[in-house]
Design a protein around this motif. Sequence first.
Motif, PDB file in Angstrom:
ATOM      1  N   TYR A 199       0.791  -1.072  -0.030  1.00  0.00           N
ATOM      2  CA  TYR A 199      -0.035  -0.085  -0.049  1.00  0.00           C
ATOM      3  C   TYR A 199       0.837   1.323  -0.029  1.00  0.00           C
TER       4      TYR A 199
ATOM      5  N   GLY B 132     -13.695  -1.931  -2.978  1.00  0.00           N
ATOM      6  CA  GLY B 132     -12.620  -1.940  -3.937  1.00  0.00           C
ATOM      7  C   GLY B 132     -12.027  -0.499  -3.746  1.00  0.00           C
TER       8      GLY B 132
ATOM      9  N   THR C  78     -12.192  -1.130   3.697  1.00  0.00           N
ATOM     10  CA  THR C  78     -11.823  -1.941   4.922  1.00  0.00           C
ATOM     11  C   THR C  78     -10.816  -1.548   5.810  1.00  0.00           C
TER      12      THR C  78
ATOM     13  N   ASP D 190     -14.153  -8.934  -2.455  1.00  0.00           N
ATOM     14  CA  ASP D 190     -13.050  -8.314  -3.055  1.00  0.00           C
ATOM     15  C   ASP D 190     -12.138  -9.407  -3.755  1.00  0.00           C
TER      16      ASP D 190
HETATM   17  P1  AMP Z   1     -11.793  -3.022  -0.171  1.00  0.00           P
HETATM   18  O1  AMP Z   1     -12.373  -1.747  -0.683  1.00  0.00           O
HETATM   19  O2  AMP Z   1     -11.597  -2.795   1.324  1.00  0.00           O
HETATM   20  O3  AMP Z   1     -12.394  -4.176  -0.576  1.00  0.00           O
HETATM   21  O4  AMP Z   1     -10.098  -2.856  -0.672  1.00  0.00           O
HETATM   22  C1  AMP Z   1      -9.738  -3.097  -2.070  1.00  0.00           C
HETATM   23  C2  AMP Z   1      -8.532  -3.580  -2.400  1.00  0.00           C
HETATM   24  O5  AMP Z   1      -7.663  -2.457  -2.238  1.00  0.00           O
HETATM   25  C3  AMP Z   1      -7.986  -4.438  -1.438  1.00  0.00           C
HETATM   26  O6  AMP Z   1      -7.555  -5.680  -2.046  1.00  0.00           O
HETATM   27  C4  AMP Z   1      -7.130  -3.730  -0.793  1.00  0.00           C
HETATM   28  O7  AMP Z   1      -5.817  -4.913  -0.134  1.00  0.00           O
HETATM   29  C5  AMP Z   1      -6.414  -2.675  -1.742  1.00  0.00           C
HETATM   30  N1  AMP Z   1      -5.897  -1.550  -0.856  1.00  0.00           N
HETATM   31  C6  AMP Z   1      -6.760  -0.895  -0.080  1.00  0.00           C
HETATM   32  N2  AMP Z   1      -6.070   0.294   0.342  1.00  0.00           N
HETATM   33  C7  AMP Z   1      -5.129   0.384  -0.565  1.00  0.00           C
HETATM   34  C8  AMP Z   1      -3.875   1.113  -0.787  1.00  0.00           C
HETATM   35  N3  AMP Z   1      -3.753   2.281   0.046  1.00  0.00           N
HETATM   36  N4  AMP Z   1      -2.984   1.084  -1.652  1.00  0.00           N
HETATM   37  C9  AMP Z   1      -3.089  -0.263  -2.351  1.00  0.00           C
HETATM   38  N5  AMP Z   1      -4.345  -1.271  -1.986  1.00  0.00           N
HETATM   39  C10 AMP Z   1      -4.918  -0.743  -1.351  1.00  0.00           C
END
Ligand code: AMP
Length: 376
Positions: free
Chosen positions: A21, A48, A52, A309
């Motif tokens: 991240y 996405g 979370t 996800d």
């Molecule tokens: P979510 O909306 O919580 O389902 O997250 C979507 C995807 O984005 C997940 O695979 C996370 O691991 C990834 N993710 C969340 N925040 C970041 C970030 N700041 N940088 C890169 N990937 C991220």
Amino acid sequence: MSFTSMGISPSIIHTLKTQNYKNPYPIQKEAIPAILNKEDVLGIAKTGSGKTASYVIPVLMNLQGQSIKKNRHVNVLVLVPTRELAVQVNDVFKIFEETLPEKIKTLAVFGGASINPQMKALVNVNILVATPGRLLELVELNAVHLSEVQTLVLDEADKMLNAGFKKEMDRIFEILPAARQNLLFSATLNDDIASMKQLFLHDPLVIKIESEEDDIELIDQVAYMVSEEKKGPLLRHLINSREMKQVLIFTSSAARADRVADKLRKNGIDAKAIHRKKTQGVRTDLLTKFKYGKLRVLVATDLLSRGIDIEFLPYVINYELPRSPKTYIHRIGRTGRAEATGEAISLITPEEEHHFRVIENKIKKRIERIKIDGYS
Ligand code: AMP
């Protein structure tokens, strides 16, 4: 703004690096400081968007430094609508917990799995991720107490607060302490924001990143015109000719999902069906295999249209259209997630054409129609 400048603790910064991240997503930039500040948050952002982590990180940080060890009294309650989402959220907590200086224990509980192991595991749990029905069963059994809950998270809040969960949610709100931090996240909230606000003691910070309706540009949408009896052959043709390696197919019923998957398998395409009639163990196993590219085709009912996800899922196919445009958006939102592009294909019979136009009107987009000789 970087993660470091947001005051995130070194142990979590370390995990952010190992998870790759690099920079906070928009929802994280706004939600993390507010949650750290113990404010209430109403986050409107699609799955996405990184929602979370936007609550997992500050919730964990807020628990550090508090010695809260009353047995079977949880401090944070995260409510989710499905078992799959419970497992997924629990996994994100586990990732960030690993490097924390003070141990935090998170547990996911959900129905459809035996209750005894969950009761046993509920010792010294700080963060409980639960579906409402199972949570109440555990409360009745005195396996968990909610009087110490400081923070309540409703993931997919619109779903949690709609009629389907009403009885259970009302009961849970009765048990929870009134003074608590409320964090509500939802992909779609439309007109219900006002009624949701009644849940809050204080005015929440409302974060609206973008509605899923506005954010489907990353997804290429096409429709293939097909006769009912040619749907199966067209599906196989598309999977084979386009060499699709990972494809999620939506059908309208469990029976149909089974039939479509059977037919694909008979034609040499690795496919499995997932729906409510499968056991929890089988569902988790299928989802994991599919996520990690060990299963080519997953045929699902709308059980999977929300909140799951799967990174970089390239194809979603609507074998049958969903009833509501909202569900269409949730379904196709399984592809083109978090900056990756994807393609959503709908198979449309002449009978479905009218309904498809309703969906197009709702999403304010004309979708290209394709006819292939021999299939329509
Ligand atoms: P979510 O909306 O919580 O389902 O997250 C979507 C995807 O984005 C997940 O695979 C996370 O691991 C990834 N993710 C969340 N925040 C970041 C970030 N700041 N940088 C890169 N990937 C991220």
